[in-house]
Design an enzyme around this catalytic site. Structure first.
Site, PDB file in Angstrom:
ATOM      1  N   LYS A 105       0.863  -1.187   0.000  1.00 31.37           N
ATOM      2  CA  LYS A 105       0.000   0.000   0.000  1.00 31.37           C
ATOM      3  C   LYS A 105       0.891   1.225   0.000  1.00 31.37           C
ATOM      4  CE  LYS A 105      -4.528   0.647   0.350  1.00 31.37           C
ATOM      5  NZ  LYS A 105      -5.510  -0.366  -0.067  1.00 31.37           N
TER       6      LYS A 105
HETATM    7  N1  GLU Z   1      -7.068  -0.181  -3.447  1.00 28.17           N
HETATM    8  C1  GLU Z   1      -7.808  -1.354  -3.773  1.00 28.17           C
HETATM    9  C2  GLU Z   1      -7.908  -2.273  -2.566  1.00 28.17           C
HETATM   10  O1  GLU Z   1      -7.790  -1.848  -1.437  1.00 28.17           O
HETATM   11  C3  GLU Z   1      -7.303  -2.044  -5.034  1.00 28.17           C
HETATM   12  C4  GLU Z   1      -5.862  -2.446  -5.042  1.00 28.17           C
HETATM   13  C5  GLU Z   1      -5.382  -2.932  -6.407  1.00 28.17           C
HETATM   14  O2  GLU Z   1      -6.158  -2.993  -7.328  1.00 28.17           O
HETATM   15  O3  GLU Z   1      -4.184  -3.220  -6.503  1.00 28.17           O
HETATM   16  O4  GLU Z   1      -8.184  -3.444  -2.701  1.00 28.17           O
END
Ligand code: GLU
Length: 416
Positions: A105
């Site tokens: 993240k």
């Molecule tokens: N931000 C989204 C999540 O928390 C998607 C992450 C992604 O597609 O890599 O799942």
């Protein structure tokens, strides 16, 4: 809210799952920490000539099953601990959906409402440059999250490409379609939430049709989930956005709210044919299904016993605290956890990445069908594990996620 508490919650969940797995202590210690956490402080020249310094992070939790994957969040309250918790949840989420990824993240501490488009672009390009040392199409692939969107991903991809000297579409997902984005990616998380809700309703011997649904949050996840729930015949009685919450026991018109009110100055609270309520009241409304799709720790020890839904489907990451999980489990409320319910986004991100690496693009119908199949299989795996271990659904999903990641770690062996 302090990220420390969010990380503590993610670690409590991990400890709880490892008890069922008889996991080696050393392996548990590996999984409780991120593999790599980069903090960056970087300047941006604002439109009025002032220099502002922003703090950002990219945290990679685990790489045993493949490159790391996870969104980038722009929000004034982020910190490295919350970002670490979110990276850890991405690891389990990818493993539950059986995608060949570990979790990551990223975030920048910023209120995007205070930035012009030009400032947002400059911040994104500089942040991309700062974290370029750890991201890459074969190593760590960002995507949108709260406060970011397809345009931000386009700037991110362009910045990495300029520095590489050639276009690198696979370095981020959630891009605009014309730049190597995937059909269906924008709707994917909300669509997956509704597939999870449908599967849960089958378990209750019903369907979504006629169910009263309350949705907290009208961003990318909440709005699409609400629109699709309405398409399935559900009655959406309560919704909220950052500006307010509204209620009408006879149902609210999702198409109208989405097209005429959402994202506008006053938000959905400008809609007239409804009662204005608080965010707290929204969560406690009488309904069949509650979809928290805003931010973390919204259902906690102070309100969990007032939740009236029989089913909670988590669109947000970490909306339920550990205490609230215990209270709702005692009340017999089925909670479909975030790492299962909101996996649709990263599932279609995976499709986007595969399409980018192959330069071969699929049609939306095929994508939605494949997304539905993966969500249904993941749901059924978790449901079976829940019955086998006689536990709640979050613990069952964690058991699967932690088991798959630890098996990969053991098979690969600890280097050197
Ligand atoms: N931000 C989204 C999540 O928390 C998607 C992450 C992604 O597609 O890599 O799942």
């Amino acid at each position: 809210m302090s990220g420390h508490l969010v990380l503590e919650m993610a670690r409590e969940q991990l400890s709880h799952a490892t008890k069922h797995l008889d996991l080696d202590e050393g392996l548990h210690a590996v999984l409780a920490r991120p593999k790599r956490a980069l903090t960056v402080n970087f300047p941006v020249v604002m439109d009025d000539g002032r220099v502002e310094v922003y703090e950002g992070y990219r945290v990679q939790h685990n790489t045993s099953r493949g490159p790391t994957k996870g969104g980038i969040r722009y929000h004034p309250d982020v910190d490295v601990e919350e970002t670490t918790a979110l990276a850890m949840w991405m690891t389990w989420k990818c493993a539950v959906a059986n995608l060949p990824y570990g979790g990551a993240k990223g975030s920048v501490k910023v209120d995007t409402k205070k930035l012009s488009q030009r400032e947002l672009e400059k911040l994104t390009r500089r942040f991309a440059t700062e974290i370029n040392i750890v991201v890459g199409e074969r190593s760590d692939i960002p995507a949108p999250d709260i406060g970011t969107n397809a345009q931000v991903m386009a700037w991110f991809m362009d910045t990495i490409s300029m520095q590489a000297g050639h276009t690198v579409p696979g370095v981020v997902t959630g891009k605009p379609i014309e730049l190597g984005g995937s059909e269906g990616r924008v709707e994917a998380t909300g669509r997956g939430v509704i597939v999870a809700a449908e599967e849960a309703m089958k378990g209750f011997g019903g369907t979504l049709s006629g169910q009263k649904v309350v949705v907290q949050g009208f961003g990318n996840v909440g709005s699409i989930a609400a629109l699709l729930a309405e398409e399935h015949g559900a009655i959406i009685t309560g919704v909220s956005d950052a500006k307010g919450a509204i209620y009408n026991p006879k149902g609210l018109p999702m198409q109208e709210l989405y097209h005429k009110y959402s994202g506008k100055d006053g938000g959905i609270a400008e809609y007239k044919d409804c009662e204005k309520i608080t965010n707290e009241e929204l969560l406690e409304l009488p309904c069949d299904i509650l979809i928290p799709a805003a931010i973390a720790q919204q259902i906690h020890s102070g309100n969990a016993d007032k939740i009236k839904a029989k089913l909670v489907v988590e669109g947000a990451n970490g909306p339920t605290t550990t205490d609230a999980d215990n209270i709702m489990s005692d009340k017999g409320i089925l909670v479909v956890p975030d790492i299962l319910a909101n996996g649709g986004g990263v599932i279609v991100s995976y499709f986007e990445w595969v399409q980018d690496l192959q330069n071969f693009f699929w049609e939306e119908a095929e994508i939605n069908q494949k997304l539905t199949r993966i969500m249904q299989r993941a749901y059924s795996d978790v449901d079976k594990t829940m019955k086998e271990y006689k536990t709640d659904m979050r613990t069952a999903a964690l058991i699967i996620g932690v088991r798959r990641v630890s098996e990969a770690t053991v098979r690969r062996g600890i280097f050197p």
